[in-house]
Design a protein around this motif. Structure first.
Motif, mmCIF file in Angstrom:
data_model
loop_
_atom_site.group_PDB
_atom_site.id
_atom_site.type_symbol
_atom_site.label_atom_id
_atom_site.label_comp_id
_atom_site.label_asym_id
_atom_site.label_seq_id
_atom_site.Cartn_x
_atom_site.Cartn_y
_atom_site.Cartn_z
ATOM 1 N N LEU A 122 -15.349 -46.910 21.693
ATOM 2 C CA LEU A 122 -14.853 -48.339 21.724
ATOM 3 C C LEU A 122 -14.558 -48.647 23.423
ATOM 4 O O LEU A 122 -14.613 -49.818 23.780
ATOM 5 N N ILE A 123 -14.391 -47.635 24.091
ATOM 6 C CA ILE A 123 -14.152 -47.427 25.537
ATOM 7 C C ILE A 123 -15.423 -48.388 26.192
ATOM 8 O O ILE A 123 -15.340 -49.052 27.092
ATOM 9 N N LEU A 124 -16.493 -47.571 25.856
ATOM 10 C CA LEU A 124 -17.606 -48.006 26.165
ATOM 11 C C LEU A 124 -18.094 -49.440 25.903
ATOM 12 O O LEU A 124 -18.546 -50.131 26.924
ATOM 13 N N LEU A 125 -17.765 -49.696 24.548
ATOM 14 C CA LEU A 125 -18.358 -51.093 24.184
ATOM 15 C C LEU A 125 -17.448 -52.174 25.278
ATOM 16 O O LEU A 125 -18.018 -53.014 25.437
ATOM 17 N N GLY A 126 -16.255 -51.710 25.058
ATOM 18 C CA GLY A 126 -15.294 -53.066 25.675
ATOM 19 C C GLY A 126 -15.496 -52.892 27.298
ATOM 20 O O GLY A 126 -15.745 -53.977 27.740
ATOM 21 N N ASN A 151 -9.979 -55.119 35.837
ATOM 22 C CA ASN A 151 -10.906 -54.060 35.583
ATOM 23 C C ASN A 151 -11.053 -53.660 34.039
ATOM 24 O O ASN A 151 -10.390 -53.639 33.238
ATOM 25 N N ALA A 152 -12.530 -53.786 33.650
ATOM 26 C CA ALA A 152 -12.966 -53.834 32.343
ATOM 27 C C ALA A 152 -12.536 -52.692 31.842
ATOM 28 O O ALA A 152 -12.103 -52.637 30.598
ATOM 29 N N PHE A 153 -12.613 -51.425 32.444
ATOM 30 C CA PHE A 153 -12.206 -50.292 31.869
ATOM 31 C C PHE A 153 -10.814 -50.028 31.419
ATOM 32 O O PHE A 153 -10.599 -49.602 30.448
ATOM 33 N N VAL A 154 -9.998 -50.292 32.509
ATOM 34 C CA VAL A 154 -8.576 -50.198 32.486
ATOM 35 C C VAL A 154 -8.211 -51.373 31.311
ATOM 36 O O VAL A 154 -7.387 -50.985 30.542
ATOM 37 N N TYR A 155 -8.848 -52.421 31.272
ATOM 38 C CA TYR A 155 -8.546 -53.568 30.275
ATOM 39 C C TYR A 155 -8.281 -52.987 29.016
ATOM 40 O O TYR A 155 -7.739 -53.183 27.729
ATOM 41 N N THR A 156 -9.999 -52.432 28.402
ATOM 42 C CA THR A 156 -10.157 -51.973 27.608
ATOM 43 C C THR A 156 -8.943 -50.819 27.023
ATOM 44 O O THR A 156 -8.810 -50.710 25.802
ATOM 45 N N GLY A 160 1.646 -49.711 28.241
ATOM 46 C CA GLY A 160 0.676 -50.615 28.686
ATOM 47 C C GLY A 160 0.478 -50.305 30.240
ATOM 48 O O GLY A 160 1.093 -49.700 30.804
ATOM 49 N N LEU A 161 -1.003 -50.997 30.644
ATOM 50 C CA LEU A 161 -1.457 -50.441 31.983
ATOM 51 C C LEU A 161 -1.281 -51.728 32.764
ATOM 52 O O LEU A 161 -1.975 -51.764 33.954
ATOM 53 N N GLY A 162 -0.658 -52.781 32.162
ATOM 54 C CA GLY A 162 -0.712 -54.234 33.146
ATOM 55 C C GLY A 162 -1.832 -55.006 32.906
ATOM 56 O O GLY A 162 -1.702 -56.040 33.582
ATOM 57 N N GLN A 163 -2.815 -54.690 32.459
ATOM 58 C CA GLN A 163 -4.167 -55.453 32.153
ATOM 59 C C GLN A 163 -4.017 -56.365 30.939
ATOM 60 O O GLN A 163 -4.434 -57.487 31.332
ATOM 61 N N ARG A 164 -3.465 -55.994 29.916
ATOM 62 C CA ARG A 164 -3.627 -56.701 28.813
ATOM 63 C C ARG A 164 -2.614 -58.081 28.956
ATOM 64 O O ARG A 164 -2.990 -59.135 28.580
ATOM 65 N N THR A 165 -1.584 -57.999 29.708
ATOM 66 C CA THR A 165 -0.543 -58.941 29.739
ATOM 67 C C THR A 165 -1.045 -59.896 30.810
ATOM 68 O O THR A 165 -0.441 -60.936 31.096
ATOM 69 N N SER A 166 -1.783 -59.229 31.797
ATOM 70 C CA SER A 166 -2.208 -60.162 32.895
ATOM 71 C C SER A 166 -3.596 -61.206 32.869
ATOM 72 O O SER A 166 -3.800 -62.018 33.372
ATOM 73 N N TRP A 167 -4.330 -60.893 31.748
ATOM 74 C CA TRP A 167 -5.448 -61.586 31.753
ATOM 75 C C TRP A 167 -5.839 -61.853 29.978
ATOM 76 O O TRP A 167 -5.392 -61.197 29.271
ATOM 77 N N TYR A 168 -6.408 -62.974 29.762
ATOM 78 C CA TYR A 168 -6.640 -63.519 28.617
ATOM 79 C C TYR A 168 -8.028 -64.236 28.667
ATOM 80 O O TYR A 168 -8.504 -64.584 29.472
ATOM 81 N N TRP A 169 -8.609 -64.358 27.225
ATOM 82 C CA TRP A 169 -9.936 -64.843 27.125
ATOM 83 C C TRP A 169 -9.577 -66.210 26.458
ATOM 84 O O TRP A 169 -8.721 -66.411 25.504
ATOM 85 N N GLN A 170 -10.535 -67.230 26.571
ATOM 86 C CA GLN A 170 -10.483 -68.488 25.816
ATOM 87 C C GLN A 170 -11.723 -68.560 24.783
ATOM 88 O O GLN A 170 -12.670 -68.981 25.201
ATOM 89 N N GLY A 171 -11.445 -68.063 23.719
ATOM 90 C CA GLY A 171 -12.467 -68.231 22.725
ATOM 91 C C GLY A 171 -13.481 -67.076 23.064
ATOM 92 O O GLY A 171 -13.560 -66.336 23.811
ATOM 93 N N GLY A 172 -14.684 -67.316 22.120
ATOM 94 C CA GLY A 172 -15.741 -66.498 22.221
ATOM 95 C C GLY A 172 -15.718 -64.906 21.850
ATOM 96 O O GLY A 172 -14.782 -64.566 21.475
#
Length: 492
Positions: free
Chosen positions: A410-414, A435-440, A449-461
Motif C-alpha cells: 500500500l505504501i508503494l501504491l500510494g 511528501n508522497a511517502f510520508v503522506y501515504t 499523525g505525521l502532519g501530512q494528512r491534515t495539511s493537504w487534500y485532494w479535489q476529487g479524482g
C-alpha cells in the motif's frame, strides 16, 4: 451316591484312579478317538456324569497322604455334569472327551479346571470361584461359556478353542474378576464376547483371534479394567469392538488387526490407556469413536484411520508414527482431524498443544490457522466475510508478517500515485512541503499523525478515492494486528 457294584468297567477305572490323581485314558490312538465321533463311543468309553460328580464331591476320598484329582481322557460323558453351588476341593482334567450335556458349575467353589481337545455343548461358571486356572485348549464349545461375576485366582485360557453361539453372547463374562490373564490366542468365536466391567489383572490377549458377530458387538469390554490388551497379529472382528470407559493401564495394541462393522467399528469413547498402538492391517470399515478418551502415547502410521473418527475431547500426551517421534507430517495430522464429523475446536487445540510441547511453534500456529478456517465455514455471512479479511490480512494473527507485506504494497501504491498528482494545501504558506511517502504513511496510521494528512487534500479524482481507501485499509490492518496480538497473548 453310586454303589461300586453298580459302576460299569469304565467307571470303576475312573473310581479307582481318582484317589491318587492317576489318569484314565480310553483312547486307542486311532481316528475314532476324534471327539467329533464321541456320541458313537460305546459303554467301554462311557462314564456317567453323575459318577464324575460323585467323585468330585468326595465319593472316594482316598487315603491320607494322597492328592485326589480327576484326570480323564477319551471318554464319553453321558448325562448332565451339574456341580452348581458345590464345593470341590480338587482339580479336574479332561482331554479328548465328548460331553453329552452342558457342564454346570454355577456358583461353585472349585480348583483348576482344564478341558483339552474336547467337545461340549456349553460351560456355565457363572458366580463360580476358582482357586486356580480354567483352561479350554483346542476345544469345541457349541454353546455359551458363562463366566458372569466369576472369580479366578489364575488364568483363563481359551487358546485354539472354537466357541459358537451365533446371534448371541457366546462368551458371557460381565463382572469377571481375575488375578491372571485371559488368553484367547487363535480362538474362534461365532457370536459376541461380553466382558462388561471385567477386571483382568493379567491382561486380555487375543492375538490371531477370529470373532464373528457381524450384526452386533463382537467384543464388548465397556468399563473393563485391564492391565494390557492385545488385539493384534491377525486379530479379526466382524462386528463392533466396544471399549467405552475401559481403563487399560499399560498398552492397547491393534497392530495387524482387522475390524469390520456396519456403523461403529471401534467404540473407545472415554477410554483411558497408557500406550495406544493403532497400526491395523487395514483401516476399520466403520466409524471410530474416541470422544473424551485419554492416551498417554499414540503410536500409529499413515492410512491407519477410518474415514470417520470422532475426536472431540480426545487428549494425548505424545504422538509417534511408525515407531518414531512424529514431528513433521502436519498435513497428515490435519487430515486426521478432518475425519471428525463437523467442526470441533478441541482436536485442533490438542494437536497444537502437542506441537508446542515438542518446540514446533510454527506447526502449532499452522494447525490453529486451519482451525479458524474450518470454524469460518460454520459462521453467518458477515462473520465469514470478516474472517476472510482477517485471514488475508494477518492469517487470523498466526501470520502477522502478512500485515507487513500489505503495508509495504500500500505504501508503494500510494507513493507512486500521489507523486504523479499535486494536492491542495489546507492553509497555503503554512503547511510543510508535500511528501508522497510520508503522506501515504500518515493515511495508513489511524492514531496520531505525521502532519501530512491534515495539511493537504485532494479535489476529487483517483487520488481522493485512494486516500480514503488507504485510511480504511489502515484501520482494518490495525484491527487485524491487534486481534492477532490479543490472540497470541491469550494463548501464551
Amino acid at each position: 451316591m453310586h454303589a461300586y457294584e453298580e459302576l460299569t468297567s469304565a467307571e470303576r477305572q475312573l473310581w479307582d484312579a481318582y484317589p491318587t490323581g492317576r489318569s484314565v485314558d480310553f483312547r486307542t490312538d486311532g481316528p475314532e478317538d476324534d471327539p467329533e465321533h464321541g456320541n458313537g463311543w460305546g459303554d467301554a468309553r462311557t462314564v456317567r456324569a453323575s459318577v464324575v460328580a460323585a467323585l468330585l464331591l468326595g465319593g472316594n476320598p482316598g487315603q491320607p497322604g494322597s492328592v485326589p484329582a480327576l484326570r480323564l481322557a477319551g471318554a464319553r460323558i453321558s448325562g448332565t455334569l451339574d456341580l452348581s453351588e458345590a464345593e470341590i476341593g480338587h482339580g479336574m482334567w479332561f482331554e479328548g472327551c465328548w460331553f453329552e450335556q452342558r457342564v454346570r458349575l454355577y456358583g461353585a467353589a472349585t480348583r483348576t479346571i482344564e478341558i483339552k481337545g474336547s467337545r461340549l455343548p456349553g460351560l456355565d461358571l457363572t458366580m463360580a470361584r476358582v482357586d486356580g486356572r480354567v483352561a479350554l485348549r483346542r476345544t469345541v464349545l457349541n454353546g455359551r461359556l458363562g463366566l458372569m461375576s466369576a472369580r479366578l485366582s489364575g488364568e483363563l485360557v481359551l487358546s485354539g478353542t472354537a466357541i459358537s453361539l451365533p446371534g448371541d453372547w457366546a462368551v458371557f463374562a460381565g463382572g469377571l474378576v481375575m488375578e491372571g490373564g485371559l488368553f484367547c490366542r487363535r480362538t474362534t468365536v461365532h457370536g459376541g464376547i461380553r466382558l462388561l466391567g471385567a477386571q483382568l489383572a493379567g491382561g486380555l490377549h487375543m492375538e490371531r483371534a477370529q470373532l464373528r458377530h457381524p450384526d452386533g458387538i463382537a467384543l464388548l469390554a465397556d468399563h473393563a479394567v485391564v492391565r494390557t490388551m492385545a488385539l493384534s497379529e491377525g486379530f479379526t472382528a466382524e462386528g463392533t469392538v466396544s471399549l467405552r470407559d475401559a481403563q487399560i493401564a499399560d498398552q492397547l495394541t491393534l497392530d495387524g488387526a482387522v475390524v469390520r462393522a456396519c456403523g461403529t467399528a471401534l467404540d473407545c469413547a472415554r477410554m483411558q490407556v497408557g500406550v495406544f498402538v493403532f497400526t491395523p492391517a487395514e483401516p476399520p470399515s466403520g466409524t471410530m469413536d474416541l470422544e473424551d478418551a485419554r492416551a498417554a502415547t499414540i503410536r500409529d502410521r499413515e492410512n491407519a484411520w477410518p474415514d470417520t473418527v470422532r475426536l472431540q475431547g480426545f487428549t494425548y500426551g505424545s504422538l509417534h508414527e511408525s515407531g518414531d517421534l512424529q514431528e513433521s507430517s502436519v498435513e497428515r495430522r490435519l487430515a486426521w482431524i478432518r475425519r471428525q464429523p463437523g467442526y470441533a475446536a478441541q482436536p485442533y487445540e490438542q494437536l497444537a498443544a502437542w506441537y508446542r510441547q515438542i518446540g514446533h511453534d510454527d506447526d502449532a500456529r499452522r494447525v490453529l490457522l486451519v482451525k479458524q478456517r474450518h470454524r469460518r465455514k460454520t459462521l453467518g455471512l458477515p462473520a465469514r466475510l470478516w474472517g476472510h479479511l482477517l485471514d488475508a490480512a494477518v492469517g487470523y494473527g498466526y501470520r502477522p508478517w502478512l500485515a507487513g507485506l500489505w503495508l509495504a504494497a500500500l505504501i508503494l501504491l500510494g507513493t507512486t500515485v500521489f507523486n504523479a498528482h499535486s494536492p491542495k494545501p489546507t492553509e497555503p504558506g503554512q503547511v510543510p512541503p508535500f511528501n508522497a511517502f510520508v503522506y501515504t504513511l500518515d493515511l495508513l496510521i489511524p492514531i496520531g499523525g505525521l502532519g501530512q494528512r491534515t495539511s493537504w487534500y485532494w479535489q476529487g479524482g483517483s487520488p481522493s478515492w485512494l486516500a480514503y481507501t488507504l485510511i480504511a485499509a489502515g484501520w482494518i490492518l490495525t484491527t487485524a494486528v491487534l486481534a492477532g496480538i490479543t490472540r497470541t497473548l491469550n494463548r501464551n
